[in-house]
Motif scaffolding. Structure first.
Motif, PDB file in Angstrom:
ATOM      1  N   ARG A 183       0.830  -1.200   0.000  1.00 57.72           N
ATOM      2  CA  ARG A 183       0.000   0.000   0.000  1.00 57.72           C
ATOM      3  C   ARG A 183       0.869   1.258   0.000  1.00 57.72           C
ATOM      4  O   ARG A 183       1.859   1.352   0.718  1.00 57.72           O
ATOM      5  CB  ARG A 183      -0.907   0.007   1.226  1.00 57.72           C
ATOM      6  N   HIS A 184       0.467   2.243  -0.798  1.00 57.02           N
ATOM      7  CA  HIS A 184       1.232   3.476  -0.933  1.00 57.02           C
ATOM      8  C   HIS A 184       1.131   4.368   0.310  1.00 57.02           C
ATOM      9  O   HIS A 184       0.018   4.640   0.787  1.00 57.02           O
ATOM     10  CB  HIS A 184       0.713   4.308  -2.112  1.00 57.02           C
ATOM     11  N   PRO A 185       2.260   4.868   0.828  1.00 59.29           N
ATOM     12  CA  PRO A 185       2.169   5.987   1.784  1.00 59.29           C
ATOM     13  C   PRO A 185       1.504   7.172   1.084  1.00 59.29           C
ATOM     14  O   PRO A 185       1.808   7.479  -0.077  1.00 59.29           O
ATOM     15  CB  PRO A 185       3.634   6.292   2.118  1.00 59.29           C
ATOM     16  N   THR A 186       0.600   7.821   1.779  1.00 66.93           N
ATOM     17  CA  THR A 186      -0.218   8.862   1.142  1.00 66.93           C
ATOM     18  C   THR A 186      -0.483  10.000   2.110  1.00 66.93           C
ATOM     19  O   THR A 186      -0.700   9.778   3.306  1.00 66.93           O
ATOM     20  CB  THR A 186      -1.576   8.285   0.679  1.00 66.93           C
ATOM     21  N   ARG A 187      -0.472  11.210   1.584  1.00 71.35           N
ATOM     22  CA  ARG A 187      -0.916  12.391   2.320  1.00 71.35           C
ATOM     23  C   ARG A 187      -2.151  12.943   1.624  1.00 71.35           C
ATOM     24  O   ARG A 187      -2.105  13.248   0.427  1.00 71.35           O
ATOM     25  CB  ARG A 187       0.196  13.435   2.400  1.00 71.35           C
ATOM     26  N   THR A 194      -1.201  13.251  -2.337  1.00 68.77           N
ATOM     27  CA  THR A 194       0.163  13.035  -2.808  1.00 68.77           C
ATOM     28  C   THR A 194       0.578  11.636  -2.390  1.00 68.77           C
ATOM     29  O   THR A 194       0.553  11.297  -1.203  1.00 68.77           O
ATOM     30  CB  THR A 194       1.125  14.078  -2.234  1.00 68.77           C
ATOM     31  N   ILE A 195       0.957  10.823  -3.371  1.00 68.30           N
ATOM     32  CA  ILE A 195       1.160   9.393  -3.177  1.00 68.30           C
ATOM     33  C   ILE A 195       2.625   9.054  -3.410  1.00 68.30           C
ATOM     34  O   ILE A 195       3.206   9.427  -4.437  1.00 68.30           O
ATOM     35  CB  ILE A 195       0.271   8.599  -4.169  1.00 68.30           C
ATOM     36  N   ASP A 196       3.226   8.340  -2.462  1.00 63.71           N
ATOM     37  CA  ASP A 196       4.620   7.909  -2.563  1.00 63.71           C
ATOM     38  C   ASP A 196       4.652   6.566  -3.281  1.00 63.71           C
ATOM     39  O   ASP A 196       4.228   5.543  -2.742  1.00 63.71           O
ATOM     40  CB  ASP A 196       5.216   7.787  -1.152  1.00 63.71           C
ATOM     41  N   GLY A 197       5.165   6.563  -4.525  1.00 67.00           N
ATOM     42  CA  GLY A 197       5.132   5.364  -5.337  1.00 67.00           C
ATOM     43  C   GLY A 197       6.347   4.480  -5.228  1.00 67.00           C
ATOM     44  O   GLY A 197       6.340   3.360  -5.735  1.00 67.00           O
ATOM     45  N   GLY A 198       7.416   4.972  -4.570  1.00 67.92           N
ATOM     46  CA  GLY A 198       8.642   4.197  -4.582  1.00 67.92           C
ATOM     47  C   GLY A 198       9.299   4.266  -5.946  1.00 67.92           C
ATOM     48  O   GLY A 198       9.054   5.176  -6.738  1.00 67.92           O
ATOM     49  N   ALA A 199      10.141   3.267  -6.256  1.00 66.56           N
ATOM     50  CA  ALA A 199      11.059   3.381  -7.383  1.00 66.56           C
ATOM     51  C   ALA A 199      10.458   3.046  -8.739  1.00 66.56           C
ATOM     52  O   ALA A 199      10.985   3.472  -9.763  1.00 66.56           O
ATOM     53  CB  ALA A 199      12.275   2.491  -7.123  1.00 66.56           C
ATOM     54  N   TRP A 200       9.384   2.253  -8.781  1.00 68.77           N
ATOM     55  CA  TRP A 200       8.848   1.797 -10.063  1.00 68.77           C
ATOM     56  C   TRP A 200       7.401   2.240 -10.240  1.00 68.77           C
ATOM     57  O   TRP A 200       6.723   2.631  -9.293  1.00 68.77           O
ATOM     58  CB  TRP A 200       8.889   0.270 -10.163  1.00 68.77           C
ATOM     59  N   GLY A 201       6.935   2.112 -11.481  1.00 75.30           N
ATOM     60  CA  GLY A 201       5.575   2.526 -11.786  1.00 75.30           C
ATOM     61  C   GLY A 201       4.527   1.564 -11.291  1.00 75.30           C
ATOM     62  O   GLY A 201       3.506   1.959 -10.751  1.00 75.30           O
ATOM     63  N   ASN A 220     -21.086  17.304  -6.491  1.00 73.51           N
ATOM     64  CA  ASN A 220     -19.933  18.077  -6.937  1.00 73.51           C
ATOM     65  C   ASN A 220     -18.653  17.400  -6.422  1.00 73.51           C
ATOM     66  O   ASN A 220     -18.522  17.139  -5.217  1.00 73.51           O
ATOM     67  CB  ASN A 220     -20.008  19.510  -6.404  1.00 73.51           C
ATOM     68  N   PHE A 221     -17.732  17.145  -7.331  1.00 70.45           N
ATOM     69  CA  PHE A 221     -16.544  16.375  -6.967  1.00 70.45           C
ATOM     70  C   PHE A 221     -15.320  16.952  -7.665  1.00 70.45           C
ATOM     71  O   PHE A 221     -15.338  17.235  -8.873  1.00 70.45           O
ATOM     72  CB  PHE A 221     -16.736  14.915  -7.388  1.00 70.45           C
ATOM     73  N   ARG A 222     -14.247  17.116  -6.880  1.00 68.28           N
ATOM     74  CA  ARG A 222     -12.973  17.573  -7.456  1.00 68.28           C
ATOM     75  C   ARG A 222     -11.844  16.745  -6.850  1.00 68.28           C
ATOM     76  O   ARG A 222     -11.820  16.485  -5.650  1.00 68.28           O
ATOM     77  CB  ARG A 222     -12.754  19.052  -7.170  1.00 68.28           C
ATOM     78  N   TYR A 223     -10.945  16.337  -7.732  1.00 65.69           N
ATOM     79  CA  TYR A 223      -9.818  15.535  -7.269  1.00 65.69           C
ATOM     80  C   TYR A 223      -8.547  15.987  -7.964  1.00 65.69           C
ATOM     81  O   TYR A 223      -8.496  16.122  -9.191  1.00 65.69           O
ATOM     82  CB  TYR A 223     -10.064  14.050  -7.569  1.00 65.69           C
ATOM     83  N   ALA A 224      -7.507  16.225  -7.171  1.00 66.66           N
ATOM     84  CA  ALA A 224      -6.159  16.470  -7.672  1.00 66.66           C
ATOM     85  C   ALA A 224      -5.234  15.489  -6.967  1.00 66.66           C
ATOM     86  O   ALA A 224      -5.141  15.494  -5.735  1.00 66.66           O
ATOM     87  CB  ALA A 224      -5.722  17.908  -7.403  1.00 66.66           C
ATOM     88  N   GLY A 225      -4.597  14.634  -7.743  1.00 62.81           N
ATOM     89  CA  GLY A 225      -3.710  13.638  -7.157  1.00 62.81           C
ATOM     90  C   GLY A 225      -2.447  13.491  -7.967  1.00 62.81           C
ATOM     91  O   GLY A 225      -2.420  13.764  -9.167  1.00 62.81           O
ATOM     92  N   ARG A 226      -1.382  13.075  -7.290  1.00 63.12           N
ATOM     93  CA  ARG A 226      -0.102  12.884  -7.965  1.00 63.12           C
ATOM     94  C   ARG A 226       0.643  11.721  -7.313  1.00 63.12           C
ATOM     95  O   ARG A 226       0.599  11.555  -6.098  1.00 63.12           O
ATOM     96  CB  ARG A 226       0.749  14.153  -7.915  1.00 63.12           C
ATOM     97  N   ARG A 227       1.252  10.901  -8.123  1.00 64.94           N
ATOM     98  CA  ARG A 227       2.106   9.808  -7.635  1.00 64.94           C
ATOM     99  C   ARG A 227       3.553  10.172  -7.923  1.00 64.94           C
ATOM    100  O   ARG A 227       3.897  10.509  -9.048  1.00 64.94           O
ATOM    101  CB  ARG A 227       1.752   8.485  -8.299  1.00 64.94           C
ATOM    102  N   VAL A 228       4.379  10.077  -6.904  1.00 66.34           N
ATOM    103  CA  VAL A 228       5.747  10.573  -6.975  1.00 66.34           C
ATOM    104  C   VAL A 228       6.718   9.404  -6.840  1.00 66.34           C
ATOM    105  O   VAL A 228       6.587   8.571  -5.930  1.00 66.34           O
ATOM    106  CB  VAL A 228       6.001  11.607  -5.858  1.00 66.34           C
TER     107      VAL A 228
END
Length: 788
Positions: free
Chosen positions: A295-299, A320-327, A349-357
């Motif tokens: 499971r991804h560490p997530t903020r 903001t999602i911590d993906g580690g080294a691979w996709g 009404n729904f809004r989402y902004a997410g990023r995997r790093v």
């Protein structure tokens, strides 16, 4: 596609899993049980640095060691070929190439693969690893997602966004969230933090590869998705698919952690090709943790708005999602982290902004409840907060905001059956909620949470027109029915489900059914065991094939008896002419007539998801989260918090899950109880800490899973909404049941001590510190909430 829910030959009855005796007696064959003539032991040299360029790898001393048959590095042909589970984000290689520029010449985390050896035995292989000399050029590691978002001259992977280490970003907006927030009567907002957790499956990761004298490659692997491994091997080994055979022996648990094609499978294949001997690579537990894909560490920052009547008006989510080294599955994870919050409530009404790093840590991937668990926790905690602000019972607040059946969400999810209302009402009654909530003494509490999950993805990750699942059936003169499918049995009971779906329309017992679901040479393509897809998709395909066989059998009965085929009923190993029950045949008599001058009866069933509605191509990422149907849950947990140590004990859980129809109630109960156990581990004790890029305690002594003494009584409540498109009305029960237990416990902790936890796990020290800052103690009255 629709199957009758009236028949009850084997569907809806309690059966032990068809492989249960083989597992419990030790007869079952797992990958590590397989012994091949001349088989060698493979071992992988792992990186000691989090981020470094591999300048040189000297294997000369290792090659001189007696008993070593092959050593490979990134110079081996094929070792640099890219692969990955998602065709749109292939970023993995088997081994880094010494001296190569860019990603191909780097190790990306402490524990990454550097070189590999095949030797006569484990002792020699481990000794040989010590003789390999690696010259590293250290690079600055990216260990925090905040750093990964910043521009850099040395990104971890080649394909990132805007010179940063962001792998994928998602932005979706439906309706007008800003207007809804500004006009809201109440807005609950929270910042949540989730650490990474591991699957904790019992069987270690293991694979065997044999490149034989016919230049054909066979790979045995503990895999959830043999088809994706088959594809990856084709690319890495540069071989046609028909020259590769993938076999899945018994699997000792997966939970998403065995659903990617992995480097060790490629390395074993490369080693076998090099030395022309079978090679087995078996991980120790530390290597399992280093492979991770958990499971991804997530903020997560979340805001939920309501109007004056307590109706939800908006959901605003940033993650903001911590993906580690691979996709890995990361592109899907990034979408799921937002869009799978769109049930079970009506949200206009729904809004989402997410990023995997990308970071220089062990890669994260799919884990039970993929992409939905962390956001569900945050959402349900804020739902409880809003109920309190509205001075409304948390059960009533949720009931007032549910999606109806046969509707569509604002982002285009097609909802068919929906049993959430019944889930809440039955769990509420069984738990005696109304006499407990807000009325128990300090340190005792009860909480509720709901859930929502897919029953398979409606869209394939490889864009083609192949069916999601295909099942082949054969009946010959012995009277046994052979079922061929690549739906992977990983302990969840899919082989039993296939047997039931075949036996039901044929009116026979499960003892006639033989399941062959582990060999790519004999089984048709199925996309594997992930995303809770198998029951719905493979089950429908199996039922379709069985109905075709049934038609051939009743046609034979009609020929033999002279009665119309449409009047026959198959039940209890007989075919009976319903207008005149005195006219009947045994199953074997009917079968012999069908086989006469014809030979074996053969049929094929397939499953294709229904076409999407409404939102198709309307926005980027419209496919993410679309499913033929969805499961729903409502859990109530009762906890006890020690007033001195602040250790949380879960006393009992009432777990109500809408599975459409329980094909096998015994198996459904087992899945729900397993989900509760896994979820309690994440909410109470499990975590994967790092120190300067090194994973701490990668073993089952330091990584604390829930013990049997901590496991509460679970009152399983099966809710059957009879999905109109599921096999005999069924939908998933393997992942969705995990989601509600985490927030149900957190909401119970708040009811017990007045502390609302926004960081997991809820360990005694964290809860005690929060309570101390709050001044919480017995007899101080009702404490105000605190976020921790």
């Amino acid at each position: 596609m629709k199957s009758s829910t009236k028949s009850s030959n084997v569907v809806g009855k309690r059966f032990p899993l068809v492989d249960a005796l083989k597992k419990t007696t030790g007869e079952g064959v797992y990958t590590d049980d397989i012994k091949l003539p001349g088989m060698l032991v493979g071992k992988i040299l792992r990186a000691s640095m989090s981020h470094a360029r591999v300048k040189k790898v000297d294997v000369s001393k290792a090659l001189e060691l007696p008993g070593v048959h092959a050593v490979i590095t990134g110079d081996e042909p094929g070792a640099q070929n890219k692969f990955g589970v998602l065709p749109i984000s292939k970023d993995e290689i088997s081994l880094p190439k010494p001296g190569a520029p860019g990603r191909d010449g780097k190790v990306l985390y402490a524990g990454d693969c550097v070189a590999a050896i095949a030797a006569d035995n484990e002792e020699i292989a481990l000794q040989a690893l010590q003789l390999i000399d690696v010259d590293y050029e250290p690079l600055e590691p990216i260990l925090r997602v905040e750093k990964g978002i910043e521009p850099t001259d040395e990104p971890i992977q080649e394909r990132t966004q805007d010179g940063t280490n962001i792998q994928k970003s998602v932005e979706q907006h439906h309706g007008d969230v800003d207007a809804a927030l500004s006009s809201a009567d109440h807005v609950a907002t929270g910042d949540f933090e989730f650490v990474g957790v591991n699957h904790g499956f019992t069987e270690p990761i293991v694979a065997i590869a044999h490149y034989d004298a016919d230049d054909r490659l066979t790979v045995w692997s503990a895999q959830q998705v043999p088809h994706y491994l088959h594809r990856a091997l084709t690319e890495v080994m540069e071989m046609a698919m028909h020259r590769i055979r993938v076999i899945r022996p018994m699997v000792g648990g997966g939970f998403g952690g065995k659903s990617d094609p992995f480097p060790h499978e490629m390395i074993a294949s490369l080693l076998s090709r090099k030395c022309r001997r079978p090679v087995k690579i078996l991980f120790d537990r530390e290597e399992v943790f280093l492979n991770n894909h958990g499971r991804h560490p997530t903020r997560t920052h979340l805001s939920v708005a309501t109007d004056a009547h307590g109706k939800l008006t908006a959901l605003d989510l940033d993650a903001t999602i911590d993906g580690g080294a691979w996709g890995s599955f990361g592109v899907v994870t990034t979408y799921y982290n937002g869009v799978l919050s769109m049930g079970p409530y009506h949200i206009p009404n729904f809004r989402y902004a997410g990023r995997r790093v990308y970071t220089n840590k062990a890669p994260c991937g799919a884990m039970r409840g993929h992409g939905a668990v962390n956001t569900r926790y945050a959402f349900e905690v804020l739902m409880d907060q809003l109920a309190e602000e509205h001075k409304t019972n948390p059960c009533e607040f949720r009931l007032a905001n549910l999606l109806p059946a046969n509707t569509e969400t604002v982002n285009g999810f097609r909802i068919t059956s929906n049993g959430t209302k019944e889930c809440i009402e039955r769990a509420r009654k069984r738990s005696d909620w109304d006499s407990k909530h807000g009325k128990l003494p300090f340190g005792e509490g009860i909480g509720i949470a709901c859930g929502f999950y897919i029953s398979g993805s409606a869209h394939r990750i490889h864009f083609n027109e192949l069916p999601h699942s295909t099942v082949h059936l054969k009946i010959d003169m012995d009277g046994g029915i052979t079922v061929h499918s690549m739906a992977a049995e990983i302990g969840q009971g899919s082989d039993t489900m296939l047997a039931q779906c075949v036996a039901e329309p044929l009116g026979i017992g499960l003892d006639r059914i033989r399941i062959f679901s582990g060999d790519s040479d004999t089984a048709p393509i199925d996309l594997g065991s992930y995303s809770s897809r198998v029951t719905f998709m493979a089950g429908n395909a199996a039922a379709e094939a069985a109905r075709k066989i049934r038609q051939k059998l009743v046609d034979a009965a009609a020929r033999k008896t002279g009665c119309p085929a449409q009047g026959f009923v198959l039940q209890e190993e007989r075919v009976i002419y319903s207008p005149d029950p005195s006219v009947s045949l045994t199953f074997d008599e009917m079968l012999q007539e069908a086989l006469a001058k014809n030979g074996a009866l053969i049929a094929k069933g397939t499953y294709q998801s229904p076409p999407p509605i409404g939102k198709r191509d309307a926005f980027k990422g419209w496919r993410a989260g679309l499913s033929p149907t969805y499961s729903f849950q409502a859990y109530i947990a009762q906890v006890s918090v020690d007033p001195e140590t602040f250790e949380t004990r879960v006393k009992k859980v009432w777990a109500a899950h809408d599975c459409g129809r329980a094909l096998n109630p015994l198996a459904v109960e087992g899945q729900i109880e397993g989900c509760v156990h896994m979820g309690l581990g994440q909410v109470l004790c499990e975590e994967m800490p790092y120190l300067k890029g090194a994973l701490q305690g990668p073993n089952f002594l330091d990584y604390r899973t829930l013990t049997p003494m901590q496991m509460p009584e679970v009152d399983v409540i099966i809710v059957e909404s009879h999905d109109p498109e599921g096999p005999y009305g069924a939908k998933e029960a393997g992942e969705g049941p995990l989601l509600p237990i985490l927030p149900a416990v957190a909401n119970a902790v708040y009811d017990a001590v007045g502390v609302r936890m926004t960081s997991l796990p809820i360990t005694p020290d964290k809860l005690w510190k929060a309570a101390q800052r709050q001044g919480v103690a017995p007899g101080l009255g009702s404490p105000a909430e605190i976020h921790v």
